[in-house]
Design an enzyme around this catalytic site. Structure first.
Site, PDB file in Angstrom:
ATOM      1  N   HIS A   1     -12.629   9.948  -8.805  1.00  0.00           N
ATOM      2  CA  HIS A   1     -11.384  10.255  -9.685  1.00  0.00           C
ATOM      3  C   HIS A   1     -10.305  10.967  -9.534  1.00  0.00           C
ATOM      4  O   HIS A   1     -10.022  11.971 -10.160  1.00  0.00           O
ATOM      5  CB  HIS A   1     -12.072  10.197 -11.261  1.00  0.00           C
ATOM      6  CG  HIS A   1     -12.632   9.164 -11.690  1.00  0.00           C
ATOM      7  ND1 HIS A   1     -13.799   8.597 -11.359  1.00  0.00           N
ATOM      8  CD2 HIS A   1     -12.334   8.249 -12.716  1.00  0.00           C
ATOM      9  CE1 HIS A   1     -14.271   7.557 -11.997  1.00  0.00           C
ATOM     10  NE2 HIS A   1     -13.376   7.174 -12.733  1.00  0.00           N
TER      11      HIS A   1
ATOM     12  N   GLU B   1     -12.386   0.429   1.684  1.00  0.00           N
ATOM     13  CA  GLU B   1     -11.661   0.494   0.438  1.00  0.00           C
ATOM     14  C   GLU B   1     -11.810  -0.772  -0.357  1.00  0.00           C
ATOM     15  O   GLU B   1     -11.268  -0.780  -1.385  1.00  0.00           O
ATOM     16  CB  GLU B   1     -10.210   0.939   1.107  1.00  0.00           C
ATOM     17  CG  GLU B   1      -9.479   0.030   1.688  1.00  0.00           C
ATOM     18  CD  GLU B   1      -8.274   0.537   2.144  1.00  0.00           C
ATOM     19  OE1 GLU B   1      -7.244   0.036   1.601  1.00  0.00           O
ATOM     20  OE2 GLU B   1      -8.218   1.692   2.776  1.00  0.00           O
TER      21      GLU B   1
ATOM     22  N   CYS C   1       0.630  -1.019   0.143  1.00  0.00           N
ATOM     23  CA  CYS C   1      -0.105   0.012  -0.215  1.00  0.00           C
ATOM     24  C   CYS C   1       0.701   1.496  -0.033  1.00  0.00           C
ATOM     25  O   CYS C   1       0.368   2.351  -0.166  1.00  0.00           O
ATOM     26  CB  CYS C   1      -0.997   0.195   1.314  1.00  0.00           C
ATOM     27  SG  CYS C   1      -2.306  -1.285   1.128  1.00  0.00           S
TER      28      CYS C   1
END
Length: 126
Positions: free
Chosen positions: A74, A114, A25
């Site tokens: 986005h 997530e 990550c």
């Protein structure tokens, strides 16, 4: 006393990286995020077109939509949120604080997922 807790779900696609993480990550990656805004209250609207509602779901959406458009959907979260380390925990708190500043009536909690198996719920204790 009666109490209702309702939620409005929202979704966004966004990238981030966790610079302090000791695993993968740490690298730039993206998620299909799912969020929920929880609103709590103990009285319902007594008359009119919103009769029987705590708050109209469309009203909650009006508070969320600018955050999605300007900061989340986005976008690269490390830049748009100002968070150096945008973990799920930090993002949930960031959204909560923005909704609180916008004065969303009855704001109770914000939940962020997530992945389909990992997420976080943030609420302020009173």
């Amino acid at each position: 006393m009666d109490e209702w807790i309702i939620y409005k779900e929202f979704r966004f696609e966004a990238a981030h990286h966790l610079p302090h993480h000791d695993g993968k990550c740490r690298r730039l990656h993206g998620h299909s995020w799912v969020g929920r805004v929880y609103v709590r209250g103990n009285t319902l609207v007594k008359s009119g077109p919103k009769q029987g509602m705590l708050i109209d779901y469309g009203e909650i959406k009006q508070y969320i939509q600018p955050l999605l458009e300007d900061y989340l959907d986005h976008h690269y979260l490390n830049e748009t949120t100002g968070l150096e380390n945008p973990t799920s925990e930090a993002i949930a708190q960031w959204i909560y604080n923005r909704l609180e500043a916008a004065k969303l009536p009855g704001l109770y909690a914000v939940e962020i997922q997530e992945t389909c198996t990992s997420g976080c719920r943030y609420q302020k204790l009173t």
